[in-house]
Design a protein around this motif. Sequence first.
Motif, mmCIF file in Angstrom:
data_model
loop_
_atom_site.group_PDB
_atom_site.id
_atom_site.type_symbol
_atom_site.label_atom_id
_atom_site.label_comp_id
_atom_site.label_asym_id
_atom_site.label_seq_id
_atom_site.Cartn_x
_atom_site.Cartn_y
_atom_site.Cartn_z
ATOM 1 N N SER A 1 31.639 23.468 -26.148
ATOM 2 C CA SER A 1 31.248 24.621 -25.332
ATOM 3 C C SER A 1 30.235 25.492 -26.069
ATOM 4 C CB SER A 1 32.486 25.468 -24.984
ATOM 5 O OG SER A 1 32.096 26.666 -24.335
ATOM 6 N N CYS A 2 29.150 25.838 -25.361
ATOM 7 C CA CYS A 2 28.087 26.638 -25.971
ATOM 8 C C CYS A 2 28.575 28.034 -26.388
ATOM 9 C CB CYS A 2 26.908 26.788 -25.009
ATOM 10 S SG CYS A 2 26.015 25.251 -24.683
ATOM 11 N N GLU A 3 29.678 28.472 -25.825
ATOM 12 C CA GLU A 3 30.174 29.809 -26.139
ATOM 13 C C GLU A 3 30.882 29.865 -27.478
ATOM 14 O OE1 GLU A 3 32.386 31.446 -22.921
ATOM 15 O OE2 GLU A 3 30.964 30.776 -21.410
ATOM 16 N N ILE A 4 31.184 28.706 -28.073
ATOM 17 C CA ILE A 4 31.836 28.653 -29.374
ATOM 18 C C ILE A 4 30.824 28.168 -30.402
ATOM 19 C CG2 ILE A 4 33.754 27.703 -30.700
ATOM 20 C CD1 ILE A 4 34.607 29.499 -28.409
ATOM 21 N N ARG A 5 30.349 29.127 -31.201
ATOM 22 C CA ARG A 5 29.425 28.815 -32.299
ATOM 23 C C ARG A 5 28.267 27.937 -31.831
ATOM 24 N NH1 ARG A 5 32.696 27.063 -37.586
ATOM 25 N NH2 ARG A 5 30.589 27.400 -38.414
ATOM 26 N N ASP A 6 27.695 28.301 -30.668
ATOM 27 C CA ASP A 6 26.538 27.587 -30.101
ATOM 28 C C ASP A 6 26.796 26.092 -29.979
ATOM 29 O OD1 ASP A 6 24.901 29.760 -29.644
ATOM 30 O OD2 ASP A 6 24.130 29.774 -31.693
ATOM 31 N N GLY A 7 28.044 25.724 -29.699
ATOM 32 C CA GLY A 7 28.354 24.312 -29.480
ATOM 33 C C GLY A 7 28.206 23.442 -30.699
ATOM 34 N N GLY A 8 28.014 24.061 -31.876
ATOM 35 C CA GLY A 8 27.789 23.289 -33.094
ATOM 36 C C GLY A 8 26.334 22.903 -33.286
ATOM 37 N N CYS A 9 25.447 23.363 -32.395
ATOM 38 C CA CYS A 9 24.034 22.994 -32.467
ATOM 39 C C CYS A 9 23.330 23.699 -33.632
ATOM 40 C CB CYS A 9 23.318 23.353 -31.163
ATOM 41 S SG CYS A 9 24.014 22.529 -29.706
ATOM 42 N N ALA A 10 22.396 23.002 -34.257
ATOM 43 C CA ALA A 10 21.648 23.573 -35.372
ATOM 44 C C ALA A 10 20.639 24.612 -34.888
ATOM 45 C CB ALA A 10 20.933 22.467 -36.149
ATOM 46 N N TYR A 11 20.080 24.430 -33.673
ATOM 47 C CA TYR A 11 19.090 25.370 -33.158
ATOM 48 C C TYR A 11 19.684 26.186 -32.012
ATOM 49 C CZ TYR A 11 14.677 27.206 -31.357
ATOM 50 O OH TYR A 11 13.673 28.040 -30.923
ATOM 51 N N LYS A 12 19.796 25.607 -30.825
ATOM 52 C CA LYS A 12 20.380 26.301 -29.690
ATOM 53 C C LYS A 12 21.123 25.326 -28.794
ATOM 54 C CE LYS A 12 17.324 30.311 -29.346
ATOM 55 N NZ LYS A 12 16.397 31.080 -28.470
ATOM 56 N N CYS A 13 22.026 25.923 -27.988
ATOM 57 C CA CYS A 13 22.850 25.128 -27.081
ATOM 58 C C CYS A 13 22.525 25.510 -25.642
ATOM 59 C CB CYS A 13 24.332 25.365 -27.376
ATOM 60 S SG CYS A 13 25.485 24.437 -26.337
ATOM 61 N N ALA A 14 22.514 24.525 -24.758
ATOM 62 C CA ALA A 14 22.248 24.771 -23.339
ATOM 63 C C ALA A 14 23.142 23.865 -22.512
ATOM 64 C CB ALA A 14 20.785 24.519 -23.007
ATOM 65 N N THR A 15 23.306 24.225 -21.243
ATOM 66 C CA THR A 15 24.097 23.396 -20.330
ATOM 67 C C THR A 15 23.176 22.830 -19.259
ATOM 68 O OG1 THR A 15 24.644 25.382 -19.049
ATOM 69 C CG2 THR A 15 26.240 24.665 -20.697
ATOM 70 N N ASP A 16 23.389 21.581 -18.908
ATOM 71 C CA ASP A 16 22.583 20.950 -17.872
ATOM 72 C C ASP A 16 23.167 21.287 -16.505
ATOM 73 O OD1 ASP A 16 24.803 19.328 -17.459
ATOM 74 O OD2 ASP A 16 24.012 17.698 -18.685
ATOM 75 N N PRO A 17 22.545 20.859 -15.413
ATOM 76 C CA PRO A 17 23.075 21.175 -14.070
ATOM 77 C C PRO A 17 24.510 20.725 -13.844
ATOM 78 C CG PRO A 17 20.814 20.394 -13.923
ATOM 79 C CD PRO A 17 21.231 20.196 -15.345
ATOM 80 N N LYS A 18 25.005 19.788 -14.634
ATOM 81 C CA LYS A 18 26.384 19.336 -14.500
ATOM 82 C C LYS A 18 27.323 20.134 -15.411
ATOM 83 C CE LYS A 18 25.099 14.592 -13.290
ATOM 84 N NZ LYS A 18 25.250 13.153 -13.643
ATOM 85 N N HIS A 19 26.807 21.214 -16.009
ATOM 86 C CA HIS A 19 27.570 22.101 -16.888
ATOM 87 C C HIS A 19 28.011 21.413 -18.170
ATOM 88 C CE1 HIS A 19 27.653 25.056 -13.675
ATOM 89 N NE2 HIS A 19 28.102 24.116 -12.853
#
Length: 564
Positions: free
Chosen positions: A226-244
């Motif tokens: 989940s992007c709401e927890i520490r940016d999903g673990g992403c090194a740069y940024k986290c995003a959700t696609d149309p399927k969430h």
Amino acid sequence: MKGVTRLLRVLLTLLMMGRAGGIAPSGGYCVGNQCVTVFQHPSDFQSAEAACVERGGYLATVRSTVARDVVFILLATRPGRFWIGLHRPTGCPDAAAELRGFRWVTGDNRSDYTGWATTFDGGCSSPRCVSVSAEDVEWNPVPCRAEGGFLCEHSFKGMCGNLEVGTRGDGTREDGTREDVSYEVSTLGFESADTLSLPPGSVAITNPWGVKFICFSGRWLPAPWSCEIRDGGCAYKCATDPKHAPSCYCAPGRAVNPRNNVTCEEAAEDPCLLLRCAHACYKTGDGYACTCDHGFKLAQDGRACVDVNDCADERQCPRENFACVNTVGGFQCVCEDGFRLTGDQCVDVDECTSAPCEHVCANTPGGFHCSCYDGYKEDPKSPTKCELFCADAECAAVCDPNDGAVCFCPLGYILEERSKANACMDIDECAFGYCDQECENAFGSYACACSPGYTLVNGYRCVKNDDDADADGGTAEGSGASTMPNYVITSRRPAVPHPEPTRQPSELSVGGLVGIIVATVLVVVSVVFLAHCLFNGGGKMESAEARKAPERDAHGLRHVTSNT
């Protein structure tokens, strides 16, 4: 979707616990469902206990040999003494009692292990608090006000065991060697490469590929989560696609590493550059499309991103006394007004401890309420203050207990001195002609009113209504109309300079006023009497001289005789 929401709530709570307080642990170790963290910040026993509670735990209870071994591991390279959660509330040590009369901070004396130092004599003068050191891990009573480090203990549900993964899925690399794993226990604020279990919210990072996992409900979930927890673990940024579904993306000219799906590397060709996406793009079949960071949604042009009000979702910040604050691209859970964060809970603040009320303060959930003693009422200009109040024509005066001659009355009352107890008498303001027309006295104030055909202005003036004038220039006042006057209560502190009826000094008594009048009359009578005496006295003197004048003339004549 429900599982993701539950994951979000649990991990947000744990992360809030990890952020509590201003000092960080220097290490930690977990086994089973328990974790122990070590703090080298010098503290006395009471401060150490409060620091552990604020972080959602308590001072460590060394009840078993396993707990003793954990303490030994943590203190092996750390000098000095460290508080544990063992103390003696009252009385003298008792060698026959459980734990010799000492108790754990959890309120019990249950223990499968005891480690008293051989130097502990058990006398009544022995200190009441216990600390340990790396030298022997023995329980040594020391004065509770002494300073030292401390050990905090935390209990969790849904702990994860050590992560064992590899490029072949069996925990080994392609060359047959086992992959290394390091752990970030963000919920407690320490990192470790050697621990037997991990609490929910912990992150495991494999080396050398940098694959990330997060612990949830006893199992490891791969990144991106989940992007709401520490940016999903992403090194740069986290995003959700149309399927969430969460996904990581990188800055222009860089692409997500396909080995771990979270880090970024140089991209030979970046298909997203041509799309000119505001945030990021993702692969859709044979092409690419724009997407937005978490907390934003794609605009109608398919490129720009607009902020989403996350707090519109009532499921955000569901815990008691928490409020949701929308931020750019996300939200934040904070305590409601009148509450403060303690551990993972919002606890009511007792505002009455700061004495905000002049008389009586009653704490309420999220606020407080002020009230006044008998004979007082709330000041309308300041709800936290009180002013004298009387609901009758006569009330007892409030006098200084140290000086009975200094007494006070409510506004609109005058002090009357009496032999036994001074009283406050209502002033009849109507007797002073403060109103243009009608006047009605009230306790502590008065009310002005106007006759029909007039309008009350500024609380005391009566202004004739223009539309009530008759054809002959007269007014409707003489028409015999039976309309009653409209009384308006005049403030005891009028805003206009006139008439200010209650600004007379309340300490002037009726006896004092009569004395002033009598003295004035006596002075006037004396002056008149003196003038009268002076006038009459001058007249009598003049008459006496006049009467005496013939006698002087008579005595001054000579008798003349004729010779003939």
